[in-house]
Design a protein around this motif. Sequence first.
Motif, PDB file in Angstrom:
ATOM      1  N   SER A  49       0.846  -1.197   0.000  1.00 47.82           N
ATOM      2  CA  SER A  49       0.000   0.000   0.000  1.00 47.82           C
ATOM      3  C   SER A  49       0.877   1.241   0.000  1.00 47.82           C
ATOM      4  N   LYS A  50       0.282   2.307  -0.423  1.00 48.44           N
ATOM      5  CA  LYS A  50       1.040   3.539  -0.571  1.00 48.44           C
ATOM      6  C   LYS A  50       1.669   4.009   0.745  1.00 48.44           C
ATOM      7  N   PRO A  51       0.935   4.012   1.830  1.00 47.86           N
ATOM      8  CA  PRO A  51       1.560   4.454   3.082  1.00 47.86           C
ATOM      9  C   PRO A  51       2.780   3.613   3.453  1.00 47.86           C
ATOM     10  N   SER A  52       2.736   2.333   3.163  1.00 47.06           N
ATOM     11  CA  SER A  52       3.895   1.483   3.475  1.00 47.06           C
ATOM     12  C   SER A  52       5.099   1.905   2.648  1.00 47.06           C
ATOM     13  N   LEU A  53       4.811   2.312   1.435  1.00 45.38           N
ATOM     14  CA  LEU A  53       5.870   2.806   0.565  1.00 45.38           C
ATOM     15  C   LEU A  53       6.566   3.988   1.231  1.00 45.38           C
ATOM     16  N   TYR A  54       5.756   4.844   1.808  1.00 43.50           N
ATOM     17  CA  TYR A  54       6.310   6.057   2.419  1.00 43.50           C
ATOM     18  C   TYR A  54       7.066   5.754   3.718  1.00 43.50           C
ATOM     19  N   LYS A  55       6.889   4.528   4.243  1.00 53.37           N
ATOM     20  CA  LYS A  55       7.712   4.129   5.384  1.00 53.37           C
ATOM     21  C   LYS A  55       9.150   3.871   4.930  1.00 53.37           C
ATOM     22  N   HIS A  56       9.270   3.464   3.673  1.00 48.87           N
ATOM     23  CA  HIS A  56      10.607   3.149   3.156  1.00 48.87           C
ATOM     24  C   HIS A  56      11.287   4.365   2.541  1.00 48.87           C
ATOM     25  N   PHE A  57      10.514   5.128   1.801  1.00 45.14           N
ATOM     26  CA  PHE A  57      11.075   6.306   1.120  1.00 45.14           C
ATOM     27  C   PHE A  57      10.177   7.492   1.393  1.00 45.14           C
ATOM     28  N   LYS A  58      10.772   8.550   1.848  1.00 42.89           N
ATOM     29  CA  LYS A  58       9.941   9.629   2.362  1.00 42.89           C
ATOM     30  C   LYS A  58       9.315  10.499   1.277  1.00 42.89           C
ATOM     31  N   SER A  59       9.716  10.289   0.036  1.00 41.14           N
ATOM     32  CA  SER A  59       9.068  11.024  -1.046  1.00 41.14           C
ATOM     33  C   SER A  59       9.325  10.312  -2.365  1.00 41.14           C
ATOM     34  N   LYS A  60       8.583  10.720  -3.348  1.00 39.28           N
ATOM     35  CA  LYS A  60       8.756  10.143  -4.684  1.00 39.28           C
ATOM     36  C   LYS A  60      10.155  10.453  -5.203  1.00 39.28           C
ATOM     37  N   GLU A  61      10.592  11.651  -4.935  1.00 39.70           N
ATOM     38  CA  GLU A  61      11.911  12.041  -5.414  1.00 39.70           C
ATOM     39  C   GLU A  61      13.010  11.192  -4.792  1.00 39.70           C
ATOM     40  N   GLU A  62      12.874  10.976  -3.480  1.00 43.14           N
ATOM     41  CA  GLU A  62      13.925  10.190  -2.843  1.00 43.14           C
ATOM     42  C   GLU A  62      13.931   8.753  -3.366  1.00 43.14           C
ATOM     43  N   LEU A  63      12.742   8.250  -3.648  1.00 41.48           N
ATOM     44  CA  LEU A  63      12.640   6.912  -4.215  1.00 41.48           C
ATOM     45  C   LEU A  63      13.425   6.818  -5.520  1.00 41.48           C
ATOM     46  N   VAL A  64      13.240   7.802  -6.355  1.00 39.74           N
ATOM     47  CA  VAL A  64      13.922   7.807  -7.645  1.00 39.74           C
ATOM     48  C   VAL A  64      15.431   8.001  -7.468  1.00 39.74           C
ATOM     49  N   ILE A  65      15.790   8.856  -6.536  1.00 40.04           N
ATOM     50  CA  ILE A  65      17.211   9.052  -6.256  1.00 40.04           C
ATOM     51  C   ILE A  65      17.862   7.721  -5.879  1.00 40.04           C
ATOM     52  N   GLU A  66      17.200   6.975  -5.017  1.00 44.24           N
ATOM     53  CA  GLU A  66      17.783   5.702  -4.583  1.00 44.24           C
ATOM     54  C   GLU A  66      17.892   4.717  -5.734  1.00 44.24           C
ATOM     55  N   ALA A  67      16.909   4.734  -6.622  1.00 46.40           N
ATOM     56  CA  ALA A  67      16.977   3.851  -7.792  1.00 46.40           C
ATOM     57  C   ALA A  67      18.175   4.209  -8.659  1.00 46.40           C
ATOM     58  N   MET A  68      18.393   5.500  -8.830  1.00 40.95           N
ATOM     59  CA  MET A  68      19.526   5.942  -9.657  1.00 40.95           C
ATOM     60  C   MET A  68      20.857   5.673  -8.955  1.00 40.95           C
ATOM     61  N   VAL A  69      20.869   5.861  -7.642  1.00 36.63           N
ATOM     62  CA  VAL A  69      22.079   5.566  -6.867  1.00 36.63           C
ATOM     63  C   VAL A  69      22.465   4.106  -7.054  1.00 36.63           C
ATOM     64  N   ARG A  70      21.460   3.244  -6.972  1.00 33.60           N
ATOM     65  CA  ARG A  70      21.739   1.824  -7.136  1.00 33.60           C
ATOM     66  C   ARG A  70      22.304   1.523  -8.520  1.00 33.60           C
ATOM     67  N   LEU A  71      21.750   2.200  -9.525  1.00 26.10           N
ATOM     68  CA  LEU A  71      22.216   1.991 -10.892  1.00 26.10           C
ATOM     69  C   LEU A  71      23.684   2.377 -11.038  1.00 26.10           C
ATOM     70  N   VAL A  72      24.029   3.530 -10.507  1.00 21.62           N
ATOM     71  CA  VAL A  72      25.422   3.978 -10.606  1.00 21.62           C
ATOM     72  C   VAL A  72      26.329   3.024  -9.841  1.00 21.62           C
ATOM     73  N   ASP A  73      25.847   2.553  -8.694  1.00 19.77           N
ATOM     74  CA  ASP A  73      26.636   1.580  -7.930  1.00 19.77           C
ATOM     75  C   ASP A  73      26.890   0.321  -8.755  1.00 19.77           C
ATOM     76  N   GLU A  74      25.879  -0.102  -9.479  1.00 20.15           N
ATOM     77  CA  GLU A  74      26.047  -1.288 -10.317  1.00 20.15           C
ATOM     78  C   GLU A  74      27.076  -1.034 -11.418  1.00 20.15           C
ATOM     79  N   ALA A  75      27.033   0.165 -11.960  1.00 24.98           N
ATOM     80  CA  ALA A  75      28.013   0.513 -12.998  1.00 24.98           C
ATOM     81  C   ALA A  75      29.421   0.503 -12.419  1.00 24.98           C
TER      82      ALA A  75
END
Lengths: 206, 206
Positions: A49-75
């Motif tokens: 559920s959406k609220p659970s999502l917000y327990k992990h990432f405090k905003s949509k932007e931060e969620l995307v930042i973490e996805a990109m961080v992971r990508l760069v880490d993989e590179a």
Amino acid sequence: MSFLTKLSFKDQTFKLRETAILDATTKLLAEKGFDLITMDDVADAVGLSKPSLYKHFKSKEELVIEAMVRLVDEALAYLEKLPDTLGPLERLQSLLEWALRVRLGGGLPFLPSTSAHVRAFLTQSPRYILRALKLHRLLDAVVTEAKRNGELASELPNDVILYSYYARTCDPAVEYLRLYGKYDDETIVAHMHSVCFAGLGARPNR
Amino acid sequence: MSFLTKLSFKDQTFKLRETAILDATTKLLAEKGFDLITMDDVADAVGLSKPSLYKHFKSKEELVIEAMVRLVDEALAYLEKLPDTLGPLERLQSLLEWALRVRLGGGLPFLPSTSAHVRAFLTQSPRYILRALKLHRLLDAVVTEAKRNGELASELPNDVILYSYYARTCDPAVEYLRLYGKYDDETIVAHMHSVCFAGLGARPNR
DNA sequence: GTCTATATGGGGATAGAC
DNA sequence: GTCTATCCCCATATAGAC
């Protein structure tokens, strides 16, 4: 001890769920881009559920930042794992092919070229900047070495080479080739590789 | 007769206002991209109220479509005006430089690579498709001719060359070079030109 | 930590007066 | 055709029960 393992287990499931969220985000980002995905999309995709999502990432932007961080880490990890026997040009080529295959497999484009908004908040995230800069410096050294070997155009400044290189990993030509050109993934990778390093002009006979 | 001129005058001011709206839209699109501009932004920029905007364009999407249609028309006109003495490769190079200068001057990128949403509704607009296809076919012929002259890589399929060519007109490297590379516009154009046709690899000595 | 239900705000689009 | 004022949906984010 049992207390510690309990905690660790909890952390582990938390981490697993976080990974699932990032996976879903990555996939959705690649498909629709930042502005078109909603937090509901992500929540649904990961079965949360959406609220659970917000327990992990405090905003949509931060969620995307973490996805990109992971990508760069993989590179970064991919670069690190390349065999020492590879020359500088081969390293660049290998990383480009990796990035293209990631994208063709439904992953993220490497560069946040899609949206001015995304680029803005990414370049204000220390977590992202740190890794992007690290990768940039690593590749800058590789480019310098490749030039010295006579493998890259010495008449081009390093940053021209690097930005063009990054741009190739998120080149819209990839999507057009798949959509209209009907090429299979490996053919697309080969053509992109060829265009990136040898250009569109006539190549000299060897 | 005076009735006719009156009407014609009315039409003329209407057209002028429409041009102003499209100019503002183009500028804003280039700056912020589709998702980040609001109809209020456009209305403010052109000194109009939002409802008046909707008298000219019935939706935000149609407004953007018309801006893109105008851009493609300008490209077609530019191609047409090139002197007959120019060879096929020179035509391609000239058009690329034109597109890059348009962008560097605050204009639109040529290809709607920015957003999946934009690409979706553009490719469903007959007005846009018609022009894009016309341009595509024209350039396809030019590419074929250039290959025959030995000016373009004959080992690359036409569509690979064309999609890569289009992608270069909206290459994010341009923005990075201006932002971080601190190059002036003409240097950026020259470098993009060089990378596009000769690639990143070492060039043969002449 | 997970859900249902809801607050909040922004932006596309329009009603209706002039 | 132009404006002021408004509608209304949708998406981010949260309150509060369990």
